[in-house]
Every structure is written in structure tokens, then in C-alpha cells.
Design a protein around this motif. Sequence first.
Motif, PDB file in Angstrom:
ATOM      1  N   PRO A 225      -3.690  14.863   0.563  1.00 17.98           N
ATOM      2  CA  PRO A 225      -3.671  13.520   1.152  1.00 17.98           C
ATOM      3  C   PRO A 225      -3.663  12.403   0.120  1.00 17.98           C
ATOM      4  N   VAL A 226      -3.189  11.252   0.551  1.00 16.96           N
ATOM      5  CA  VAL A 226      -3.169  10.016  -0.238  1.00 16.96           C
ATOM      6  C   VAL A 226      -4.031   9.004   0.506  1.00 16.96           C
ATOM      7  N   SER A 227      -4.840   8.255  -0.225  1.00 16.10           N
ATOM      8  CA  SER A 227      -5.744   7.309   0.425  1.00 16.10           C
ATOM      9  C   SER A 227      -5.448   5.875   0.012  1.00 16.10           C
ATOM     10  N   PHE A 228      -5.460   4.978   0.984  1.00 11.04           N
ATOM     11  CA  PHE A 228      -5.361   3.543   0.732  1.00 11.04           C
ATOM     12  C   PHE A 228      -6.661   2.883   1.169  1.00 11.04           C
ATOM     13  N   GLY A 229      -7.073   1.850   0.438  1.00  6.39           N
ATOM     14  CA  GLY A 229      -8.284   1.137   0.801  1.00  6.39           C
ATOM     15  C   GLY A 229      -8.058  -0.356   0.826  1.00  6.39           C
ATOM     16  N   ASN A 230      -8.937  -1.070   1.527  1.00  6.28           N
ATOM     17  CA  ASN A 230      -8.839  -2.527   1.552  1.00  6.28           C
ATOM     18  C   ASN A 230     -10.219  -3.152   1.702  1.00  6.28           C
ATOM     19  N   ALA A 231     -10.365  -4.327   1.120  1.00 10.03           N
ATOM     20  CA  ALA A 231     -11.598  -5.096   1.231  1.00 10.03           C
ATOM     21  C   ALA A 231     -11.383  -6.233   2.224  1.00 10.03           C
ATOM     22  N   ASP A 232     -11.730  -5.986   3.466  1.00  5.80           N
ATOM     23  CA  ASP A 232     -11.619  -6.984   4.530  1.00  5.80           C
ATOM     24  C   ASP A 232     -10.208  -7.564   4.616  1.00  5.80           C
ATOM     25  N   SER A 233      -9.194  -6.718   4.387  1.00  4.62           N
ATOM     26  CA  SER A 233      -7.813  -7.213   4.357  1.00  4.62           C
ATOM     27  C   SER A 233      -6.835  -6.115   4.756  1.00  4.62           C
ATOM     28  N   PRO A 234      -6.913  -5.618   5.979  1.00  3.59           N
ATOM     29  CA  PRO A 234      -6.010  -4.536   6.390  1.00  3.59           C
ATOM     30  C   PRO A 234      -4.541  -4.925   6.324  1.00  3.59           C
ATOM     31  N   GLU A 235      -4.250  -6.226   6.483  1.00  2.00           N
ATOM     32  CA  GLU A 235      -2.859  -6.649   6.439  1.00  2.00           C
ATOM     33  C   GLU A 235      -2.285  -6.534   5.021  1.00  2.00           C
ATOM     34  N   ILE A 236      -3.112  -6.775   4.015  1.00  2.00           N
ATOM     35  CA  ILE A 236      -2.654  -6.619   2.631  1.00  2.00           C
ATOM     36  C   ILE A 236      -2.489  -5.135   2.307  1.00  2.00           C
ATOM     37  N   MET A 237      -3.391  -4.299   2.833  1.00  2.00           N
ATOM     38  CA  MET A 237      -3.254  -2.854   2.654  1.00  2.00           C
ATOM     39  C   MET A 237      -1.959  -2.357   3.272  1.00  2.00           C
ATOM     40  N   ALA A 238      -1.595  -2.910   4.424  1.00  2.00           N
ATOM     41  CA  ALA A 238      -0.344  -2.513   5.072  1.00  2.00           C
ATOM     42  C   ALA A 238       0.853  -2.851   4.180  1.00  2.00           C
ATOM     43  N   GLU A 239       0.799  -4.004   3.494  1.00  3.97           N
ATOM     44  CA  GLU A 239       1.857  -4.373   2.545  1.00  3.97           C
ATOM     45  C   GLU A 239       1.946  -3.345   1.413  1.00  3.97           C
ATOM     46  N   CYS A 240       0.782  -2.954   0.921  1.00  2.91           N
ATOM     47  CA  CYS A 240       0.724  -1.986  -0.171  1.00  2.91           C
ATOM     48  C   CYS A 240       1.322  -0.652   0.269  1.00  2.91           C
ATOM     49  N   GLU A 241       0.937  -0.187   1.438  1.00  2.00           N
ATOM     50  CA  GLU A 241       1.456   1.081   1.956  1.00  2.00           C
ATOM     51  C   GLU A 241       2.978   1.031   2.097  1.00  2.00           C
ATOM     52  N   ALA A 242       3.467  -0.071   2.650  1.00  2.00           N
ATOM     53  CA  ALA A 242       4.912  -0.209   2.853  1.00  2.00           C
ATOM     54  C   ALA A 242       5.649  -0.207   1.518  1.00  2.00           C
ATOM     55  N   SER A 243       5.069  -0.871   0.517  1.00  2.00           N
ATOM     56  CA  SER A 243       5.710  -0.961  -0.790  1.00  2.00           C
ATOM     57  C   SER A 243       5.772   0.385  -1.500  1.00  2.00           C
TER      58      SER A 243
END
Length: 279
Positions: A225-243
Motif C-alpha cells: 500500500p501507499v499512504s497519503f496524509g493531510n493536516a486539516d486539508s483533505p482538498e490539498i491531499m486530493a491534489e497531491c494524490e491526483a498529481s
Amino acid sequence: MVRIVTDSTCDLSPERQKALEVEVVPLSVHFGAESFLDGIDLSNEAFYERLRVAEALPTTAQVNPEEFARRFQAHVDAGDQVVGIFIASQLSGTCQSAMIARDMVDEDNIFVVDSTTVTFGLGLLVEMAARLRDQGLDAKTIAQKVEELAKRLRFYAVVSTLKYLKMGGRISGTAAVVGSMLGITPILNIRNGIVEAAAKSRGRKGAFQWMEKQIQAEPADLSLPVSFGNADSPEIMAECEASLQGCIPGAEILESAIGSVVGTHAGPGCTGIAYFVRE
């Protein structure tokens, strides 16, 4: 039976903790004279609300050996073995406390692993430990395999503001002002338990492009698995995942919310990726 124990800096949600059947021991967070158990007395939402208006950074405190000893003893008395996986010893004394407790209780049936990482990187290792347990492996073998996986772990994160690094004394006030004026986005990584400034970029888009190049240079093991994290910013995490989606095709994606201990220094808006490189 093998029990998996970790600390609250793994930033696994309560639901995920329950699903994995892992025990999470909380660190404490202090706003002035007020003290909270991380993730228990203070939710992530409440923490970031306080952090945004705080004039001084909160402080955090490690788990003490007595707390670990109490929990370890209960498992050993029940006839269980323990695998403990904790925040990097370079970042907190929590892992050392667990080692002291192990020596107090039962050196033969308690295995302590220094994760050399934190937050969603630590959470990823705990995920793997739970899967190895479910495969029927014994505690010693699980601990050895997690230590091997920790060496293959890569962790990259970006912060949206330099404010909290400045408040924590990680950078100077002048550097924070200049960096903010220039739109500088620091890119951090964690290697061998040490948080380093890996690079700087103009804006998040550039930061994500830099991360993509790093993953292309050290490709992810897509069987894990690959993990993404965010600090009170799920929308920025979504940008990171998409990129980054193009360099982790078909990977199992896990998501995590960064809690108060790491959030104290990273601040809201931080996001990143943790993955295992191919062998």
C-alpha cells in the motif's frame, strides 16, 4: 496471540485502529496549562482550531515507561506476545520509554521497533504489521520484517505555510517572511528518523512535480500500500494524490489525517506521501 501496539503519532483514525485491532497509546499535548491526551481528549478538528489562533506553539510530551509497562504487562499476563512500533527515536523519547518498559516486563515476548518515521509513515508500518500478524507470523518475525520495511520506506511532505516552522524555531523569522513573499513551498523528507528539508519549490504544483520525479527515480513497490496524509486539508491531499497517480498506477491507497503532535510543527495545509521502494 500477537498484539500490535503503537503510539498516537501513527495518526490512524479510531475506525482504522479498530479495524486493524491495534492498540494506540496517546502522547500528550499542552496548550499552556491545559493538557490533553492526543486523539482522546482533543480531536484533530479542535486542535487545528486552537493552533490557528495560538500565539505560541503547544508542546507535546512522550509516553512514559510506566504507562507502557502497565499495558505490556496486561498482554504478557494474558499469554500474548507484543510487537510495539513507535515514532522515530530521533523525534521523541517514546520509543526509548517502550524499550525501558520491555526490559521491566518481559524481554523475551515484547519486541520494540523504532519506525524511524512518524505520522502516516508510521501508520503504514503499523498497517503492514497487522497484515503480517493476520498471516499467522510470530512476534519476532513480524518485528524483523517491519524493521526491513522501514528501511524501504520513503516519506515526502510539503507544508503550506512557514508560520509554524518559524514559531517552532525551525527557521528564522526573516527566512519565513522572504519565503512567504517568494511563494516558497518547502519539501520535507524523513530518513533514518531525521526530518530534512529535501528541496524548495515555487508553489504546491512544483512541489508535487518534484515528488513525482523522486518516485520515478525510486519506484514504489506496487504490491504494497501507499499512504497519503493531510493536516486539516483533505482538498490539498486530493491534489497531491491526483498529481502522483501516474507514478503509482493501481496501488492500494490509504489516507490519514495528521494529528496534533506532527501538526504542531507542520501546521494546517501539510500533505504528503509515504511508500515502499521496490526491492
